[in-house]
Design a protein around this motif. Sequence first.
Motif, PDB file in Angstrom:
ATOM      1  N   HIS A  43       0.849  -1.190   0.000  1.00  0.00           N
ATOM      2  CA  HIS A  43       0.000   0.000   0.000  1.00  0.00           C
ATOM      3  C   HIS A  43       0.885   1.239   0.000  1.00  0.00           C
ATOM      4  O   HIS A  43       1.563   1.531   0.987  1.00  0.00           O
ATOM      5  CB  HIS A  43      -0.889  -0.059   1.258  1.00  0.00           C
ATOM      6  CG  HIS A  43      -1.901   1.026   1.344  1.00  0.00           C
ATOM      7  ND1 HIS A  43      -2.763   1.160   2.417  1.00  0.00           N
ATOM      8  CD2 HIS A  43      -2.216   2.034   0.485  1.00  0.00           C
ATOM      9  CE1 HIS A  43      -3.551   2.206   2.228  1.00  0.00           C
ATOM     10  NE2 HIS A  43      -3.231   2.752   1.060  1.00  0.00           N
ATOM     11  N   HIS A  49       3.827   0.858   2.935  1.00  0.00           N
ATOM     12  CA  HIS A  49       3.809  -0.230   3.911  1.00  0.00           C
ATOM     13  C   HIS A  49       3.115  -1.431   3.279  1.00  0.00           C
ATOM     14  O   HIS A  49       2.574  -1.338   2.181  1.00  0.00           O
ATOM     15  CB  HIS A  49       3.074   0.198   5.193  1.00  0.00           C
ATOM     16  CG  HIS A  49       1.647   0.573   4.968  1.00  0.00           C
ATOM     17  ND1 HIS A  49       1.266   1.839   4.550  1.00  0.00           N
ATOM     18  CD2 HIS A  49       0.494  -0.140   5.066  1.00  0.00           C
ATOM     19  CE1 HIS A  49      -0.050   1.880   4.413  1.00  0.00           C
ATOM     20  NE2 HIS A  49      -0.542   0.682   4.715  1.00  0.00           N
ATOM     21  N   ASP A  51       0.157  -4.411   4.111  1.00  0.00           N
ATOM     22  CA  ASP A  51      -0.944  -4.771   5.002  1.00  0.00           C
ATOM     23  C   ASP A  51      -1.089  -6.285   4.993  1.00  0.00           C
ATOM     24  O   ASP A  51      -1.308  -6.890   3.944  1.00  0.00           O
ATOM     25  CB  ASP A  51      -2.239  -4.085   4.550  1.00  0.00           C
ATOM     26  CG  ASP A  51      -2.193  -2.591   4.793  1.00  0.00           C
ATOM     27  OD1 ASP A  51      -2.016  -2.185   5.954  1.00  0.00           O
ATOM     28  OD2 ASP A  51      -2.302  -1.817   3.820  1.00  0.00           O
TER      29      ASP A  51
HETATM   30 MN    MN Z   1      -2.654   0.183   4.500  1.00  0.00          MN
END
Ligand code: MN
Length: 208
Positions: A43, A49, A51
Amino acid sequence: MSLKKYAEKRHFKQTPEPAPSTPEKARRTPTKPSVLQFCVQRHHASHLHYDFRLEVDGALKSWAVPKGPTLDPGEKRLAMMVEDHPIEYGSFEGVIPKGNYGAGSVMLWDRGTYELVGEASAEEQLVRGDFKFRLHGEKIRGDFALVRTKRGKGNEWLLLKKKDAAAQPGWDPEDQARSVASGRTQEEIAQGFPAADPPEPEPNRALA
Ligand code: MN
């Protein structure tokens, strides 16, 4: 599991992310109770980052992992627990428009199934803060644990790879640049490129 926080953060007329279905629909009839899904999305929001999401009781328990999951058993990856996501989120890939929560591109980086390891139920493992599981993904496989730390507000966990046949010291998730769903890179998703063509089907020898 509750999807209230998930729904409160989002405006479903403005984001392509899935709205939660009714609790009755979300709680799938467990014809095969041992088959649980997991997914990892890369993401690119304000901060890049990954997820990490595991199906538990009809929803996806979710952790934001800044450096991403790894097959390297020598690494401890910080994993911040975030709000539960609907099961349908496990196939989401696309762009969350500017001005929306989590605005940016989302790549379906890995997906597959997982099994719990040990006798305790998923709920018991989450409560005790030591969740052990075996992944069967396209990129990441083998035994992992999520362990809650004593720091933070109870939402700070560590994602650990166990030493097993799937372990690979030095393995870096950033070397795995393409979506398992569409074959696209993060940049291609961000720019709205169509999904890569599916591979050519094998010629049907019976007709040749
Ligand atoms: Mn996220």
